[in-house]
Design a protein around this motif. Structure first.
Motif, PDB file in Angstrom:
ATOM      1  N   ASP A 164      10.386   1.892   0.040  1.00 29.56           N
ATOM      2  CA  ASP A 164       9.288   2.285   0.919  1.00 29.56           C
ATOM      3  C   ASP A 164       8.052   2.774   0.164  1.00 29.56           C
ATOM      4  N   LEU A 165       8.186   2.980  -1.142  1.00 24.87           N
ATOM      5  CA  LEU A 165       7.062   3.490  -1.935  1.00 24.87           C
ATOM      6  C   LEU A 165       6.665   2.495  -3.003  1.00 24.87           C
ATOM      7  N   ALA A 166       5.430   2.623  -3.468  1.00 24.50           N
ATOM      8  CA  ALA A 166       4.914   1.791  -4.557  1.00 24.50           C
ATOM      9  C   ALA A 166       4.362   2.691  -5.641  1.00 24.50           C
ATOM     10  N   PHE A 167       4.664   2.341  -6.883  1.00 24.94           N
ATOM     11  CA  PHE A 167       4.146   3.057  -8.050  1.00 24.94           C
ATOM     12  C   PHE A 167       3.131   2.169  -8.762  1.00 24.94           C
ATOM     13  N   GLY A 168       2.134   2.800  -9.331  1.00 20.65           N
ATOM     14  CA  GLY A 168       1.213   2.031 -10.159  1.00 20.65           C
ATOM     15  C   GLY A 168       0.279   2.920 -10.934  1.00 20.65           C
ATOM     16  N   THR A 169      -0.292   2.340 -11.983  1.00 19.84           N
ATOM     17  CA  THR A 169      -1.448   2.958 -12.620  1.00 19.84           C
ATOM     18  C   THR A 169      -2.647   2.639 -11.731  1.00 19.84           C
ATOM     19  N   VAL A 170      -3.820   3.139 -12.083  1.00 23.08           N
ATOM     20  CA  VAL A 170      -4.959   3.069 -11.163  1.00 23.08           C
ATOM     21  C   VAL A 170      -5.329   1.632 -10.806  1.00 23.08           C
ATOM     22  N   ASP A 171      -5.174   0.707 -11.748  1.00 23.09           N
ATOM     23  CA  ASP A 171      -5.471  -0.696 -11.443  1.00 23.09           C
ATOM     24  C   ASP A 171      -4.631  -1.196 -10.279  1.00 23.09           C
ATOM     25  N   SER A 172      -3.332  -0.862 -10.280  1.00 20.36           N
ATOM     26  CA  SER A 172      -2.436  -1.309  -9.210  1.00 20.36           C
ATOM     27  C   SER A 172      -2.860  -0.754  -7.860  1.00 20.36           C
ATOM     28  N   PHE A 173      -3.220   0.522  -7.853  1.00 18.61           N
ATOM     29  CA  PHE A 173      -3.649   1.164  -6.618  1.00 18.61           C
ATOM     30  C   PHE A 173      -4.911   0.497  -6.077  1.00 18.61           C
ATOM     31  N   LEU A 174      -5.855   0.189  -6.975  1.00 20.81           N
ATOM     32  CA  LEU A 174      -7.094  -0.463  -6.543  1.00 20.81           C
ATOM     33  C   LEU A 174      -6.843  -1.888  -6.065  1.00 20.81           C
ATOM     34  N   ILE A 175      -5.990  -2.633  -6.761  1.00 23.92           N
ATOM     35  CA  ILE A 175      -5.664  -3.992  -6.318  1.00 23.92           C
ATOM     36  C   ILE A 175      -5.048  -3.955  -4.920  1.00 23.92           C
ATOM     37  N   TRP A 176      -4.130  -3.003  -4.706  1.00 26.88           N
ATOM     38  CA  TRP A 176      -3.496  -2.849  -3.398  1.00 26.88           C
ATOM     39  C   TRP A 176      -4.545  -2.609  -2.310  1.00 26.88           C
ATOM     40  N   ARG A 177      -5.448  -1.677  -2.580  1.00 26.30           N
ATOM     41  CA  ARG A 177      -6.468  -1.348  -1.587  1.00 26.30           C
ATOM     42  C   ARG A 177      -7.470  -2.491  -1.404  1.00 26.30           C
ATOM     43  N   LEU A 178      -7.896  -3.110  -2.492  1.00 23.43           N
ATOM     44  CA  LEU A 178      -8.895  -4.180  -2.407  1.00 23.43           C
ATOM     45  C   LEU A 178      -8.362  -5.393  -1.661  1.00 23.43           C
ATOM     46  N   THR A 179      -7.070  -5.654  -1.803  1.00 22.56           N
ATOM     47  CA  THR A 179      -6.476  -6.817  -1.136  1.00 22.56           C
ATOM     48  C   THR A 179      -5.874  -6.464   0.223  1.00 22.56           C
ATOM     49  N   GLY A 180      -6.161  -5.273   0.715  1.00 18.32           N
ATOM     50  CA  GLY A 180      -5.637  -4.874   2.011  1.00 18.32           C
ATOM     51  C   GLY A 180      -4.128  -4.738   2.037  1.00 18.32           C
ATOM     52  N   GLY A 181      -3.543  -4.336   0.894  1.00 18.06           N
ATOM     53  CA  GLY A 181      -2.099  -4.149   0.803  1.00 18.06           C
ATOM     54  C   GLY A 181      -1.330  -5.436   0.592  1.00 18.06           C
ATOM     55  N   GLU A 182      -2.025  -6.524   0.275  1.00 19.05           N
ATOM     56  CA  GLU A 182      -1.354  -7.817   0.103  1.00 19.05           C
ATOM     57  C   GLU A 182      -0.711  -7.967  -1.279  1.00 19.05           C
ATOM     58  N   ARG A 183      -1.251  -7.313  -2.285  1.00 20.43           N
ATOM     59  CA  ARG A 183      -0.775  -7.524  -3.652  1.00 20.43           C
ATOM     60  C   ARG A 183      -0.392  -6.203  -4.320  1.00 20.43           C
ATOM     61  N   HIS A 184       0.812  -6.170  -4.880  1.00 22.30           N
ATOM     62  CA  HIS A 184       1.247  -5.030  -5.690  1.00 22.30           C
ATOM     63  C   HIS A 184       1.435  -5.544  -7.113  1.00 22.30           C
TER      64      HIS A 184
END
Length: 496
Positions: A162-182
């Motif tokens: 239910d959770l996702a971990f990432g460095t800041v790039d991962s978090f930004l990719i997640w947000r920029l793609t509307g949660g489509e890419r981790h």
């Protein structure tokens, strides 16, 4: 009309104290830019946090501003590149996208005791052999485990996927793609203590040792790759994200350090020296880090790195805490106003010391103060501390067998001519400053441009590097030795 050459590339440069967005044309010239600082949080001594929503809001606002300004010139943005503060750790809910805790910043020291415990178990040799890194709270693994252990229910939610971990790039990719890419890239993955840099994969044995569930990890990709399309609502249309690299690797790429032995040093909040070691990692015997420089088309280039935690942050300390300057630009004139440092040295171990000392519990020290010492001495000591720490790294690099002939520099501090001359003097090496100082963002743009077809190959990128100034060593050897001896004495007191 404009003389900028399309297509354009938007580089997102998410840093430790601010978020920036710069649009470059295909010749590497800046078309537009925007920057926004955000708050730093210090809940306890040695703890450093960011609100991930501050990271996101400033990133989006600056990206939109730079995007709109660039496209008004008539060119179209073909791709986005992302570069970011590395090691900073975010864990968020896969369903809502909401962070479950503040981002724990790379400077944070809260897991010092956990790293010491693992070191006493004899784990460090095993970790270094697989990751090229040392056991230090600087890296992401112990930060992630801390969040999972200290947020109610987090570990169970992580193990349930239910959770996702990432460095800041991962978090930004997640947000920029509307949660489509981790997703992440291999350079950021290589800074987590969880990624095997030889096999290029997440390492199951390390995941078990650091108690980080595999279910929360992003997929690690090459640096010039398809990282997804942005949500059309963000920029008015979907834009491909085509390049990602951690800030120091991106800076090395932007400096065209493409051959073994090429070396750059970036002077921002911290200072980071990176030397290209080619297609094989060089194991350090002097407490430097072996890391991935980049991976393109499945081929990995490695680097040796030295990390200094406090560089420009020492100048911010003069401005914000001591309030003896109003602007960082004042430090050059203050340093030049005295012929020597008058015996005053600053060891800026505000969050411990990084390479090659790795002393997380060290704290800052000022030595040599007299009644006559004032603003000039303190400003000069802060600037000099950056140079002396760089000298320590260069000594370690030489002992590891890597030969250097010229140092390329970038980052906000290198606009200071006095500092660059002092750097050349103390290192005894020529120092080269490029015309484009935003090489971190430029490197991300170049990586995105490779994937988007803006550039055919790395040779085309190398041709775009331009020299602004070259600083030649001019200090007498005995003066250099006196300065370094004073630094060594202050450093010994800090570490004792």
């Amino acid at each position: 009309m404009t003389d900028f050459e399309a297509p354009y590339i938007l580089a997102i440069d998410q840093g430790t104290t601010s978020s920036r967005a710069i649009v470059f044309d295909r010749n590497g010239r800046r078309v537009s830019s925007a920057q926004a600082e955000f708050p730093q949080h210090y809940p306890q001594d040695g703890w450093v946090e960011h609100d991930p929503e501050d990271i996101w809001s400033t990133t989006l606002a600056t990206a939109r501003e730079a995007f709109a300004a660039a496209e008004k010139t008539g060119g179209e943005i073909a791709a986005i590149g992302i570069t970011n503060q590395r090691e900073t750790t975010v864990i968020w809910d896969r369903n809502t996208g909401a962070p479950i805790y503040n981002a724990i910043v790379w400077q944070d020291r809260r897991t010092t005791d956990e790293c010491a415990r693992l070191r006493e178990e004899g784990v460090e040799t095993h970790v270094a052999a697989r990751t090229g890194l040392l056991l230090d709270p600087y890296f992401s693994a112990t930060k992630a485990a801390w969040i999972l252990d200290n947020v109610d229910g987090a570990r169970a939610r992580a193990e349930n996927g239910d959770l996702a971990f990432g460095t800041v790039d991962s978090f930004l990719i997640w947000r920029l793609t509307g949660g489509e890419r981790h997703l992440t890239d291999v350079t950021n993955a290589s800074r987590t203590l969880l990624y095997n840099i030889h096999d290029n994969r997440w390492d199951d044995a390390l995941l078990e040792k650091f108690r980080v569930p595999k279910e929360i990890l992003p997929l690690a990709r090459d640096c010039a790759e398809d990282f997804g399309m942005t949500d059309p609502a963000l920029f008015g249309r979907a834009v491909p994200i085509c390049g990602v690299a951690g800030d120091q690797q991106a800076a090395a790429f932007g400096q065209a350090c493409f051959s073994p032995g090429d070396i750059k040093s970036t002077y921002g909040t911290g200072c980071f020296v990176v030397i290209n070691t080619g297609d094989k990692p060089l194991a350090s015997h002097n407490k430097l880090l072996s890391t991935i420089a980049w991976r393109l088309d499945g081929k990995t280039t490695y680097a040796l790195e030295g990390s200094i935690f406090i560089a420009g942050a020492a100048i911010q300390w003069l401005r914000d805490e001591l309030q003896i300057i109003k602007d960082a630009k004042e430090t050059a004139a203050l340093a030049e106003s005295i012929e020597t440092n008058n015996g005053v040295y600053l060891v800026p171990a505000f969050t411990g010391l990084g390479a090659p000392h790795w002393a997380p519990k060290a704290r800052g020290l000022i030595s040599g103060l007299t009644r006559g010492a004032g603003r000039a001495e303190l400003a000069r000591a802060a600037l000099e501390s950056v140079v002396y720490q760089t000298a320590d790294l260069m000594t370690a690099i030489a002992r590891d067998g890597a030969e250097t002939k010229t140092l390329r520099v970038d980052g906000g501090m290198v606009a200071n001519d006095w500092l660059m001359q002092f750097l050349a003097d103390i290192l005894g090496l020529p120092v080269e400053r490029p015309k484009v100082l935003e090489t971190t963002a430029l490197g991300a743009a170049y990586l995105a441009g490779l994937k988007a077809g803006v550039y055919q190959d790395m040779d085309e990128i190398a041709e775009r590097w331009r020299l602004d100034a070259r600083f030649q060593p001019a200090m007498a050897p005995d003066a250099r030795q006196r300065n370094l001896a004073g630094w060594s004495d202050a450093l010994r007191r800090t570490l004792s």
